[in-house]
Motif scaffolding. Structure first.
Motif, PDB file in Angstrom:
ATOM      1  N   ALA A  14      -4.385   0.279  -6.315  1.00 28.68           N
ATOM      2  CA  ALA A  14      -3.239  -0.277  -7.032  1.00 28.68           C
ATOM      3  C   ALA A  14      -1.947   0.159  -6.342  1.00 28.68           C
ATOM      4  O   ALA A  14      -1.748   1.345  -6.078  1.00 28.68           O
ATOM      5  CB  ALA A  14      -3.248   0.199  -8.476  1.00 28.68           C
ATOM      6  N   ASP A  15      -1.079  -0.794  -6.027  1.00 29.30           N
ATOM      7  CA  ASP A  15       0.198  -0.526  -5.350  1.00 29.30           C
ATOM      8  C   ASP A  15       0.017   0.248  -4.055  1.00 29.30           C
ATOM      9  O   ASP A  15       0.885   1.030  -3.671  1.00 29.30           O
ATOM     10  CB  ASP A  15       1.158   0.230  -6.274  1.00 29.30           C
ATOM     11  CG  ASP A  15       1.507  -0.561  -7.512  1.00 29.30           C
ATOM     12  OD1 ASP A  15       1.691  -1.786  -7.396  1.00 29.30           O
ATOM     13  OD2 ASP A  15       1.577   0.037  -8.605  1.00 29.30           O
ATOM     14  N   GLY A  16      -1.107   0.062  -3.389  1.00 24.28           N
ATOM     15  CA  GLY A  16      -1.365   0.802  -2.160  1.00 24.28           C
ATOM     16  C   GLY A  16      -2.221   0.009  -1.194  1.00 24.28           C
ATOM     17  O   GLY A  16      -2.317  -1.216  -1.284  1.00 24.28           O
ATOM     18  N   PRO A  17      -2.858   0.716  -0.277  1.00 21.72           N
ATOM     19  CA  PRO A  17      -3.618   0.055   0.783  1.00 21.72           C
ATOM     20  C   PRO A  17      -4.994  -0.447   0.338  1.00 21.72           C
ATOM     21  O   PRO A  17      -5.437  -0.196  -0.782  1.00 21.72           O
ATOM     22  CB  PRO A  17      -3.780   1.170   1.819  1.00 21.72           C
ATOM     23  CG  PRO A  17      -3.859   2.406   0.991  1.00 21.72           C
ATOM     24  CD  PRO A  17      -2.885   2.172  -0.131  1.00 21.72           C
ATOM     25  N   MET A  18      -5.630  -1.127   1.253  1.00 19.46           N
ATOM     26  CA  MET A  18      -7.028  -1.504   1.097  1.00 19.46           C
ATOM     27  C   MET A  18      -7.818  -0.467   1.892  1.00 19.46           C
ATOM     28  O   MET A  18      -7.551  -0.272   3.088  1.00 19.46           O
ATOM     29  CB  MET A  18      -7.273  -2.903   1.672  1.00 19.46           C
ATOM     30  CG  MET A  18      -8.728  -3.303   1.708  1.00 19.46           C
ATOM     31  SD  MET A  18      -8.995  -4.995   2.315  1.00 19.46           S
ATOM     32  CE  MET A  18      -8.479  -4.847   4.027  1.00 19.46           C
ATOM     33  N   LEU A  19      -8.726   0.219   1.234  1.00 16.92           N
ATOM     34  CA  LEU A  19      -9.560   1.196   1.916  1.00 16.92           C
ATOM     35  C   LEU A  19     -10.855   0.519   2.322  1.00 16.92           C
ATOM     36  O   LEU A  19     -11.490  -0.162   1.516  1.00 16.92           O
ATOM     37  CB  LEU A  19      -9.865   2.383   0.997  1.00 16.92           C
ATOM     38  CG  LEU A  19      -8.653   3.155   0.491  1.00 16.92           C
ATOM     39  CD1 LEU A  19      -9.116   4.288  -0.423  1.00 16.92           C
ATOM     40  CD2 LEU A  19      -7.804   3.673   1.624  1.00 16.92           C
ATOM     41  N   VAL A  20     -11.223   0.692   3.579  1.00 16.59           N
ATOM     42  CA  VAL A  20     -12.434   0.079   4.115  1.00 16.59           C
ATOM     43  C   VAL A  20     -13.317   1.201   4.640  1.00 16.59           C
ATOM     44  O   VAL A  20     -12.883   2.004   5.458  1.00 16.59           O
ATOM     45  CB  VAL A  20     -12.096  -0.918   5.244  1.00 16.59           C
ATOM     46  CG1 VAL A  20     -13.345  -1.603   5.746  1.00 16.59           C
ATOM     47  CG2 VAL A  20     -11.087  -1.948   4.770  1.00 16.59           C
TER      48      VAL A  20
END
Length: 65
Positions: A14-20
């Motif tokens: 939420a309100d941040g990056p996409m973690l992969v």
């Protein structure tokens, strides 16, 4: 039984990056491909990172809408 497809796990913060998580290649806005060997990578979703396509934490200083 068939083997599961190999694909990275993806978590949208939420309100941040996409973690992969996992072995993966990310395509940036210009079409360049970026491979990483990190176990978990943070991909920018705000578009303001100085290290595109990776998150550099800039989203933390952008005023919320």
């Amino acid at each position: 039984m068939t083997a599961p497809e190999e694909h990275p796990d993806v978590i949208l913060c939420a309100d941040g990056p996409m973690l992969v998580r996992g072995d993966h290649v990310i395509q940036d806005a210009e079409g360049q491909l970026h491979r990483t060997t990190r176990p978990i990578s943070a991909v920018c979703r705000c578009g303001k990172s100085a290290s595109q396509p990776w998150c550099d934490g800039t989203h933390k200083v952008i005023p919320k809408r």
